[in-house]
Write an enzyme that holds these catalytic residues in place. Structure first.
Site, PDB file in Angstrom:
ATOM      1  N   SER A 136      25.638   0.344  -1.389  1.00 49.02           N
ATOM      2  CA  SER A 136      24.229   0.514  -1.743  1.00 49.02           C
ATOM      3  C   SER A 136      23.785  -0.647  -2.611  1.00 49.02           C
ATOM      4  CB  SER A 136      24.028   1.826  -2.510  1.00 49.02           C
ATOM      5  OG  SER A 136      22.697   1.934  -2.989  1.00 49.02           O
ATOM      6  N   TYR A 150      25.814   7.406  -9.355  1.00 49.56           N
ATOM      7  CA  TYR A 150      25.780   6.973  -7.954  1.00 49.56           C
ATOM      8  C   TYR A 150      25.899   5.458  -7.883  1.00 49.56           C
ATOM      9  CZ  TYR A 150      23.949   5.957  -3.289  1.00 49.56           C
ATOM     10  OH  TYR A 150      23.782   5.478  -2.009  1.00 49.56           O
TER      11      TYR A 150
END
Length: 241
Positions: A136, A150
């Site tokens: 990501s 995250y």
């Protein structure tokens, strides 16, 4: 390059798009899912209707036991040639309020799944094998508010990608990572809403969210022989942000 490809978390969103694109390119695709059998069956049906080959296999990629069961099922289908570590997840919480359960949930979903699925794959792969991890852009930006862990987990995926690429490169196995920005998936739209999604992507050079199919095209390129000299690469696809 084609052969048997396992895509974890492939029942919907980016994983489903990767499974469809890979099947189009000639891969025999194992569509992994944890709980949503109906969505996985729909992906398989779409692939077979287009003339491709796919099979849905249940397995929780966040647990060691689930991964062992998943790869036992893959072994019964054939020798694995490719792996896409797409399974993952996020949750909203402030670090000040974080519990051990919050921490374990994020790390298991994003790092344990990638690490242990990769371990199982490289035990089985021969020269020519390829792994693509789905990371990501959050690993570089810090991510959205309340998603610090995250971002941290995806940062660990970056480091794992480079380390594993070094470890297995001499065996002829390639390992790369694709780092999407904000992608328009049903889950993302349901969580953020269309207006919030537009606000999140407005600062990007292209000024829009990405589509799952755009990520999928990059992934299948990295799996293919066209990327034969690429390993340990962290490839961003974030619309310029």
């Amino acid at each position: 390059m084609t052969g048997l490809l396992l895509v974890t978390g492939a029942g919907r969103g980016i994983g489903a798009a990767i499974a469809r694109a890979a099947a189009r390119d000639g891969w025999q695709v194992v569509v992994n899912y944890a709980r949503d059998a109906e969505s996985a069956a729909a992906v398989v049906a779409a692939i077979t209707a287009a003339g491709g080959s796919a099979q849905a296999v249940q397995g929780d990629a966040t647990t060691v036991e689930g991964i062992a069961a998943l790869f036992a099922a893959v072994d019964a289908i054939g020798p694995i040639k490719g792996l896409v570590n797409n399974a993952g997840g996020s949750a909203d919480f402030a670090i000040a309020d974080m519990t051990a359960g919050d921490y374990d949930g994020i790390l298991n979903a994003n790092l344990r799944s990638t690490a242990f699925c990769s371990a199982a794959a490289v035990q089985r792969m021969t020269a020519g094998g390829a792994i693509v991890n789905i990371g990501s852009r959050a690993s570089q930006t810090g991510g959205q508010p309340l998603r610090v862990m995250y971002a941290a987990a995806k940062g660990a995926v970056d480091g794992f990608t480079k380390g594993l690429a070094n470890e297995v490169g001499k065996r002829g196995i390639r390992v790369n990572c694709v780092r999407p920005g904000v992608i328009r998936t049903a889950t993302h739209e349901a969580r953020a809403g269309a207006q919030r999604l537009a606000q999140m992507t407005a600062p990007a050079a292209l000024g829009r969210p990405g589509e799952p199919e755009e990520v999928a095209e990059l992934v299948v390129f990295l799996l293919s022989d066209r990327a034969a000299y690429m390993t340990g690469a962290l490839v961003d696809i974030g619309g310029g942000r």
